[in-house]
Structures are given as structure tokens and as C-alpha cells.
Scaffold this active site. Structure first.
Site, PDB file in Angstrom:
ATOM      1  N   ASP A  37     -10.218   1.059  19.743  1.00  0.00           N
ATOM      2  CA  ASP A  37      -9.859   0.564  21.077  1.00  0.00           C
ATOM      3  C   ASP A  37     -11.082   0.054  21.830  1.00  0.00           C
ATOM      4  O   ASP A  37     -11.013  -0.929  22.563  1.00  0.00           O
ATOM      5  CB  ASP A  37      -9.172   1.677  21.880  1.00  0.00           C
ATOM      6  CG  ASP A  37      -7.784   1.981  21.328  1.00  0.00           C
ATOM      7  OD1 ASP A  37      -7.270   1.154  20.543  1.00  0.00           O
ATOM      8  OD2 ASP A  37      -7.226   3.051  21.658  1.00  0.00           O
ATOM      9  N   GLU A 113       8.049  -8.048 -10.626  1.00  0.00           N
ATOM     10  CA  GLU A 113       7.738  -7.578  -9.271  1.00  0.00           C
ATOM     11  C   GLU A 113       8.940  -6.888  -8.645  1.00  0.00           C
ATOM     12  O   GLU A 113      10.074  -7.184  -8.994  1.00  0.00           O
ATOM     13  CB  GLU A 113       7.414  -8.789  -8.367  1.00  0.00           C
ATOM     14  CG  GLU A 113       6.216  -9.571  -8.796  1.00  0.00           C
ATOM     15  CD  GLU A 113       6.142 -10.914  -8.072  1.00  0.00           C
ATOM     16  OE1 GLU A 113       7.095 -11.283  -7.359  1.00  0.00           O
ATOM     17  OE2 GLU A 113       5.113 -11.579  -8.239  1.00  0.00           O
ATOM     18  N   LYS A 115      11.688  -6.535  -5.908  1.00  0.00           N
ATOM     19  CA  LYS A 115      12.362  -7.518  -5.060  1.00  0.00           C
ATOM     20  C   LYS A 115      12.621  -6.849  -3.717  1.00  0.00           C
ATOM     21  O   LYS A 115      13.469  -5.965  -3.601  1.00  0.00           O
ATOM     22  CB  LYS A 115      13.672  -7.959  -5.710  1.00  0.00           C
ATOM     23  CG  LYS A 115      14.349  -9.096  -4.977  1.00  0.00           C
ATOM     24  CD  LYS A 115      15.537  -9.613  -5.775  1.00  0.00           C
ATOM     25  CE  LYS A 115      16.147 -10.832  -5.103  1.00  0.00           C
ATOM     26  NZ  LYS A 115      16.481 -10.600  -3.702  1.00  0.00           N
ATOM     27  N   ARG A 136      12.442 -19.486   5.773  1.00  0.00           N
ATOM     28  CA  ARG A 136      12.825 -20.306   4.640  1.00  0.00           C
ATOM     29  C   ARG A 136      13.754 -21.440   5.085  1.00  0.00           C
ATOM     30  O   ARG A 136      13.674 -22.554   4.579  1.00  0.00           O
ATOM     31  CB  ARG A 136      13.522 -19.438   3.587  1.00  0.00           C
ATOM     32  CG  ARG A 136      13.919 -20.216   2.377  1.00  0.00           C
ATOM     33  CD  ARG A 136      14.427 -19.316   1.270  1.00  0.00           C
ATOM     34  NE  ARG A 136      14.975 -20.165   0.240  1.00  0.00           N
ATOM     35  CZ  ARG A 136      16.185 -20.682   0.286  1.00  0.00           C
ATOM     36  NH1 ARG A 136      16.982 -20.403   1.286  1.00  0.00           N
ATOM     37  NH2 ARG A 136      16.604 -21.482  -0.670  1.00  0.00           N
ATOM     38  N   GLU A 172       7.819 -11.759   1.816  1.00  0.00           N
ATOM     39  CA  GLU A 172       8.968 -11.141   2.456  1.00  0.00           C
ATOM     40  C   GLU A 172       8.504 -10.338   3.663  1.00  0.00           C
ATOM     41  O   GLU A 172       7.607  -9.499   3.544  1.00  0.00           O
ATOM     42  CB  GLU A 172       9.626 -10.212   1.425  1.00  0.00           C
ATOM     43  CG  GLU A 172      11.100 -10.052   1.564  1.00  0.00           C
ATOM     44  CD  GLU A 172      11.909 -11.269   1.115  1.00  0.00           C
ATOM     45  OE1 GLU A 172      11.321 -12.268   0.635  1.00  0.00           O
ATOM     46  OE2 GLU A 172      13.135 -11.221   1.284  1.00  0.00           O
ATOM     47  N   LYS A 288       9.080 -13.148 -13.627  1.00  0.00           N
ATOM     48  CA  LYS A 288       8.525 -14.501 -13.539  1.00  0.00           C
ATOM     49  C   LYS A 288       7.632 -14.778 -14.734  1.00  0.00           C
ATOM     50  O   LYS A 288       7.014 -13.864 -15.269  1.00  0.00           O
ATOM     51  CB  LYS A 288       7.626 -14.622 -12.291  1.00  0.00           C
ATOM     52  CG  LYS A 288       8.310 -14.442 -10.978  1.00  0.00           C
ATOM     53  CD  LYS A 288       7.274 -14.421  -9.856  1.00  0.00           C
ATOM     54  CE  LYS A 288       7.977 -14.369  -8.503  1.00  0.00           C
ATOM     55  NZ  LYS A 288       7.007 -14.219  -7.396  1.00  0.00           N
ATOM     56  N   LYS A 312      19.147  -8.220 -10.080  1.00  0.00           N
ATOM     57  CA  LYS A 312      19.490  -7.473  -8.867  1.00  0.00           C
ATOM     58  C   LYS A 312      20.253  -6.203  -9.206  1.00  0.00           C
ATOM     59  O   LYS A 312      20.798  -6.060 -10.292  1.00  0.00           O
ATOM     60  CB  LYS A 312      20.325  -8.355  -7.930  1.00  0.00           C
ATOM     61  CG  LYS A 312      19.509  -9.520  -7.376  1.00  0.00           C
ATOM     62  CD  LYS A 312      20.262 -10.270  -6.311  1.00  0.00           C
ATOM     63  CE  LYS A 312      20.373  -9.467  -5.031  1.00  0.00           C
ATOM     64  NZ  LYS A 312      20.979 -10.272  -3.941  1.00  0.00           N
ATOM     65  N   CYS A 424       9.190  29.126  -8.064  1.00  0.00           N
ATOM     66  CA  CYS A 424       9.258  30.579  -8.105  1.00  0.00           C
ATOM     67  C   CYS A 424       8.282  31.025  -9.185  1.00  0.00           C
ATOM     68  O   CYS A 424       8.319  30.536 -10.304  1.00  0.00           O
ATOM     69  CB  CYS A 424      10.674  31.030  -8.449  1.00  0.00           C
ATOM     70  SG  CYS A 424      10.753  32.768  -8.886  1.00  0.00           S
ATOM     71  N   CYS A 429      12.510  35.495 -13.435  1.00  0.00           N
ATOM     72  CA  CYS A 429      13.494  35.126 -12.410  1.00  0.00           C
ATOM     73  C   CYS A 429      14.822  34.777 -13.076  1.00  0.00           C
ATOM     74  O   CYS A 429      14.883  33.899 -13.927  1.00  0.00           O
ATOM     75  CB  CYS A 429      12.982  33.929 -11.629  1.00  0.00           C
ATOM     76  SG  CYS A 429      14.188  33.227 -10.500  1.00  0.00           S
TER      77      CYS A 429
HETATM   78 ZN   LIG Z   1      13.017  33.475  -8.669  1.00  0.00          ZN
END
Ligand SMILES: [Zn+2]
Length: 682
Positions: A37, A113, A115, A136, A172, A288, A312, A424, A429
Site C-alpha cells: 500500500d 489443456e 477447458k 469473442r 478465458e 491441440k 467435453k 486413527c 481399530c
Molecule cells: Zn479407530
């Protein structure tokens, strides 16, 4: 004005732009906000005293511009074509086929890449200064949104280093999920409309006439394409992305170069799986051609370039509420928080719970019990929480407190090496044991029919199973006492457990719950070592040298087999006659016609094989083993002191083999297989 003042103004602009980059793009600030600043204040002060020195690319101008009257339409120097889209891999392979034909034998090199689901824009830099930003539009002309793009902190107003005379970068503009949550809350508080998703919010922000408003939207930018380039001398897209990044513009995340479409598609699959960890929306991948020379040969159709395709993914979102957050204890002891949701239908699937993965994810997304959330499903990948609808908070939502002890065994918990997951730490256990048994019995591991979660719960809770390999010691009598377990089903289960002993090393490894060892790595290890002994004796270096394994997996495997728990498991598996060989390769027995679907009983003391080992061998050869002789028994293999079973075999006319005969039959020695049953049926 003195030269030194002029120099200082220039210097300040560069310093501020640099720290801006460190802060917003590298996320690694070198100075405090206060120091930053101060620099801004000094620059603003100098500019106020020398207004003739103010330029549009000064950092003080980011939010300083006044509202514009309307949008000016400007032609693109190079048209912004759309790209071909598909939702299936098959069409990507067809795209690869077309490219190979057009390149006439030259091998294509692909770059893949992310999208980004945002709004496309083009940025023009002249002599390193940001001079024009366009949408665009229709591809030939776009709207001038320079005033709003100046407010995007990711977009440098002045490039770092020595930029070319003309650089047009396309990319983008997007908004993060967390920013959308924040923005929607502010919108709701101000009585204005909330945005349905990140893309709508981005588009709405770029259409604002007043840049002071858009500057509060915290938009971001990723560069992904070349526009007009003068004086850069580049030959590939990868070079372009690297140069752009060096100039201070964020480049879209990519997977690097692939020499085959298979490699590219494999990366796509991984990227789609891990998109949940991103704070921005992606709706697929873009594949590409990397080299500009190859691109030129391929050219474009009237609609789109021939060298690029977007794979896509279908996205569905739905809104619901978090009713509760509970923790599950996994096989490695990992405490995984799971959100219980008000059931909602997404793309035909009813969703009532989603994993929240870990404490950091809950904190990052600020998910609280009672929150309204947006849940997203991408393709076939399991749904996840995208963001919280902060604007719907009433103040009654409860922040989730991660348990400080295991919710099942009350044992101590701790963060793992990566620091992300909480585990854990109690090795006995019961929750972990249940998960491990469930995993071992699962289809992709030992595939033990009938050994499901409800039964496993009972076995562990009643103390019948207190270690993984205890399942092999279960008797029909013990099982009969359990809920929903009759005599018949108890026997079936004992039989299923017995049958699972012959599945081989690969399936055993896949089921032990060794970190990083799933089906694929289990197959690699089993194929490489052939039996458990060679595997347990392998050094870490030897393991890491196996193609496809690598140091992380090697360390995990090495540690498992050197640990006391790991050694105990291996010993117990062997003792119970579980087949720990890979079952492929010439030296090891293969399925044998004589054995297929025949039932064997092994009795008495054998000299060259343990009984369990003998049974494992029979199963490997395709046979079945039982403990009692009946009319269904095809062979009895008898050692010394065979007792009543041999007697019974004789009575029933079952063929009896001694150890040597058995070995010949199994092809373990060269002699012919015996031809006659030993019993005579009297
Ligand atoms: Zn446990």
C-alpha cells in the site's frame, strides 16, 4: 519534473506490477500488504503532482477509470474461431485418425489443456502495455471490454521482461467457486440477482459499464491461445504458453506433450477425476496439435481449426442441503467426512451423501451443517459439493468440528505424512479391520461370495475376527450362531472362503490394503516377482526400478513387508494355505484338464508338501478341495496315517492317490498319470 521523478514513477510501476504478480498469480507475496500500500500511495502521490505522466497502464488505473457509455465493436486482427466439441473418446480417436491422414505419416504431437468454463477474451499488448481487450463476439468482431479487463488482477497491465512489439493473447476470464459464493451473498444482501454458476457471473461482470463495480468481482484469467504475434519467433504452443507465463500472464494448466492419442486420453481421464480439487469450473479438456508447422499443414474448415478438439464432460448441478456431516473410518484408518444430504436427483441418480474428503476441503469450501450447497456430477464421476450458497445462510448453520479421537474405537488420531488426512492410529481399530476385511473379500480382490458388510460387522463385533487372516479359521459352527445365517449358508461361506485361497498372488496383493496398491500395481508386482517370498525380500531400490511402480509406491510396499503387521499377515496367509504365487510363466503349474472341477480331499501326513500347500496347488490347477469324503469326492490324496477318510474313500469307490501319483498327475514329474481307482467299491 526532474528525470529522477520520472524514473521513480517508472520504477514504482514496475515494482508494483511485480509484487502484484507475486501476490495474485504466484500466491507467494514477498512484501506485506502494508508495504504494498505504501508503494501504491507513493505512486499515486507522484502521479497527482505530475498528471501529465499518468498512463492507462499505470497500476493506479486498475480501478480508477470511470464508467463507459456503451460497448464499442472492434474487429479481431485474427478471427476467433470456435473449436470442435465432442463428448466421447471415440470421436477424439477419429479426430486423431483424420490428423494422421492429413499429416501423411508425420507423427502428431498433442498438448492437452484444461477447458476452463468462463468467458473467452482477447488481450492485446503493444510494446508490453495492455492496450485493448475484446470479447469473442461473433468471432470476427468483439466488444471492447478493456475497462473491465483492467480490473482483473491476473491480467498484467505491463508485461514483465522484454515483450515483443505486438502480442495478442487469448484466454478465458473466469470466476472461482469461492468467489461466486461470496459474490452471491453480497448480491442477495443488496437485493440483487444471484448467479446460477461461475460462467454466468463472469459474463455478467464483464458486461458492467462501471469498472469500479467489476473490480469488486475478483475475476481471474488463464491464457490458452495465440492471437496476433509479432517478433516472438515461436514454433510451438508449449513455447507460447511458457513465454506468456514468463511475461506475467497465467497460462492454462496443461498435461504437457503426448506422442499418442492414448497418452493424451489417459491424461484426460485423470484430469477429469481430479477436477473436484479445483476451485474453478472446468467442463472438459482441449486437445491441440502442439507444433505450428503441423497446425499450418492441417489448416481450418470454415467453422473451426482442424488441429484442435474439445473433449467435453457433461455437467449437472443440483441444489440441496447438508443435513449432517459424519466421519467414516477407512481401511487405512483414514477418517473421511461424509455429508448426509437431503436426497436430490442429479442426472437420474438419487444422491443422498457425498464425500467431503478431508478437514482441509471442508475448511476450504466452508461447508457447515445446515448449509445449502450446489452438488455437481461430471460425466460418470461420483458427485461432489462445488460450493456453499452463502446467501441462504440463516446463522443457524453449525461449523463442523473434526473429531479429535476415532469415532469408532475412541483411539488417538493424527495427521498422515502428507498432512492432509487424519487417521486413527490404533492398529486394532475395529472400523479399520472391518474395512480391510471388506476390501479383501471384494470382487476385485479375493471375491469371497457372501462375506458382505453386515456379516463382517458381526464377525468383528463378536470377536470372531480380530485380524485379517482370521477369516480363514472360521468354522460353519461359529457362523451358524450369527444373524441371518443358517446351516446351509454357513457351509457355503466356509466353502467360499476356502475357494478364495486359490486366486493367486495378484488378487491377494490387491486386497491387502497396502497403500497405493490397487489392481494395477498388484498385477505389476505379481508379474515381476512371481511369488510372495521374492517380493518380501526385494529392496526398495529393486521395487522402484520396476516400470510403472516408482519411488512412492516402492516405499509403501517395502515398508509394508518389513513391518511386523505385514510379516504377520504373510505368515498367516501361508499357514492357511493361501496361494501366494503369480500362477503364470512356464515354471509354475497351470490349470490342468485332470483337475478342472474335480473335488479333492487331502488326508494324512504328506512328506513333500504341507496339507494347506497341497490344497492351494489343487485349486490352482482348477480343482476344488473339501474336508469330508462323500460321493461327490473325485480323489483322495493320502499321506502317512490317513485314518478314517481313506477308509471311507475305499467304501465309496473314490480314487486314492499317494503323493507321488498326485505329483505325476499334476505334471510335477514326468511319469504317466495313474489309470485306475484305488478303491474297488466293496
Ligand atoms: Zn479407530
Amino acid at each position: 519534473m526532474t528525470d529522477s521523478t520520472e524514473d521513480r514513477i517508472e520504477e514504482l510501476r514496475r515494482i508494483i506490477e511485480y509484487h502484484n504478480h507475486r501476490y495474485y498469480i504466484e500466491a507467494a507475496p514477498e512484501i506485506s500488504d502494508l508495504e504494498f500500500d505504501r508503494l501504491m500511495l507513493e505512486l499515486r502521490d507522484l502521479e497527482q503532482r505530475h498528471p501529465e505522466r499518468i498512463t492507462p497502464s499505470s497500476p493506479t488505473r486498475r480501478v480508477g477509470g470511470g464508467p463507459i457509455e456503451g460497448f464499442r465493436s472492434v474487429p479481431h486482427p485474427v478471427p476467433m474461431l470456435s473449436i470442435e466439441n465432442t463428448y466421447n473418446e471415440e470421436e477424439v480417436r477419429e479426430f486423431d485418425g483424420r490428423i494422421r491422414r492429413l499429416l501423411e505419416g508425420a507423427a502428431p504431437r498433442y498438448i492437452v489443456e484444461q477447458k476452463i468454463d468462463g468467458v473467452s477474451a482477447s488481450l492485446l499488448y503493444e510494446n508490453g502495455l495492455f492496450s485493448l481487450g475484446l470479447t469473442r463476439g461473433d468471432g470476427a468482431r468483439g466488444d471492447d471490454i478493456t475497462h473491465n479487463l483492467r480490473t482483473v488482477r491476473d491480467i498484467p497491465l505491463r508485461l514483465i521482461g522484454s515483450p515483443p512489439p505486438v502480442l495478442e493473447v487469448r484466454g478465458e476470464v473466469y470466476m472461482t467457486h469461492s468467489e461466486l459464493s461470496r459474490l452471491n451473498r453480497l448480491q442477495a444482501e443488496a437485493g440483487e440477482r444471484v448467479f446460477a454458476n461461475c460462467r454466468n457471473a463472469t459474463a455478467g461482470s464483464l458486461k458492467l459499464l462501471d469498472p469500479r463495480q467489476s473490480s469488486r468481482r475478483n475475476l481471474r484469467f488463464f491464457a490458452h491461445s495465440e492471437g496476433r504475434l509479432v517478433g516472438l519467433g515461436l514454433s510451438s504452443h508449449l513455447e507460447f504458453l511458457e513465454r506468456v507465463r514468463a511475461f506475467g500472464i497465467p497460462a492454462v494448466p496443461h498435461g504437457g506433450i503426448f506422442d499418442s492419442i492414448d497418452g493424451a486420453l489417459a491424461w484426460c481421464a485423470d484430469a477429469l477425476e481430479s477436477r473436484e480439487g479445483l476451485d474453478y469450473e472446468t467442463d472438459g479438456l482441449v486437445i491441440k496439435i502442439d507444433g505450428f508447422a503441423q497446425r499450418e499443414r492441417l489448416g481450418a474448415t470454415s467453422k473451426s481449426p482442424r488441429w484442435v478438439i474439445a473433449l467435453k464432460v457433461e455437467l449437472w448441478q443440483a441444489e440441496t442441503r447438508v443435513l449432517d456431516i459424519r466421519v467414516q473410518v477407512g481401511k487405512g484408518g483414514t477418517l473421511t467426512p461424509v455429508a448426509e444430504l437431503e436426497t436430490v436427483e442429479i442426472a437420474g441418480t438419487r444422491v443422498s451423501r457425498v464425500s467431503l474428503h478431508n478437514a482441509d476441503e471442508i475448511a476450504r469450501k466452508d461447508i457447515r451443517i445446515g448449509d445449502h450447497v450446489v452438488v455437481e456430477k461430471a460425466g460418470k464421476i461420483i458427485p461432489h459439493v462445488v460450493r456453499v450458497e452463502l446467501e441462504k445462510r440463516t446463522g443457524t448453520e453449525l461449523p463442523y468440528l473434526f473429531p479429535t479421537e476415532c469415532p469408532v474405537c475412541r483411539g488417538e488420531v493424527g495427521r498422515d505424512e502428507g498432512g492432509v488426512y487424519i487417521r486413527c492410529l490404533n492398529p486394532s481399530c475395529p472400523a479399520q479391520l472391518k474395512e480391510r476385511v471388506r476390501y479383501l473379500a471384494s470382487r476385485k480382490a479375493l471375491d469371497i461370495e457372501g462375506l458382505g458388510p453386515a456379516l463382517i460387522d458381526q464377525l468383528v463385533d463378536r470377536g470372531l475376527v480380530s485380524s485379517l487372516t482370521d477369516i480363514y479359521a472360521l468354522t460353519a459352527r461359529q457362523l451358524e450362531g450369527l444373524e441371518r445365517m443358517g446351516e446351509k449358508s454357513a457351509q457355503n461361506l466356509v466353502e467360499a472362503v476356502r475357494a478364495s485361497k486359490g486366486r493367486g498372488l495378484e488378487r491377494v496383493l490387491a486386497g491387502l490394503g497396502i497403500r497405493h496398491i490397487g489392481e494395477r500395481n498388484a498385477r505389476l508386482l505379481a508379474g515381476e516377482f512371481g511369488d510372495i517370498r521374492s517380493l518380501t525380500e526385494a529392496t526398495e531400490e529393486r521395487l522402484a526400478a520396476i516400470g510403472g511402480i516408482g519411488p512412492v509406491v516402492a516405499e509403501s510396499v517395502y515398508r509394508f513387508f518389513r513391518s511386523r503387521a505385514g510379516r504377520d499377515i504373510v505368515r498367516e496367509l501361508g499357514r492357511h494355505g493361501v496361494d501366494l504365487t503369480a500362477g503364470s510363466g512356464a515354471a509354475r503349474p497351470r490349470e490342468h484338464e485332470e483337475f478342472r472341477d474335480r473335488t479333492f480331499v487331502v488326508t494324512g501326513t504328506l512328506s513333500r508338501h504341507g496339507r494347506a500347500e497341497m490344497e492351494a496347488l489343487i485349486r490352482k490347477l482348477g480343482g476344488k478341495t473339501t474336508s469330508a469324503v462323500s460321493r461327490k469326492t473325485d480323489f483322495v490324496v493320502a499321506g502317512r496315517d490317513p485314518g478314517g477318510k481313506l477308509e471311507k474313500a475305499r467304501v465309496l469307490g473314490v480314487r486314492v492317490l499317494d503323493e507321488e501319483e498326485f505329483e505325476r498327475m499334476a505334471g510335477l514329474s514326468g511319469a504317466p498319470v495313474p489309470g485306475e481307482p484305488a478303491g474297488d467299491g466293496d
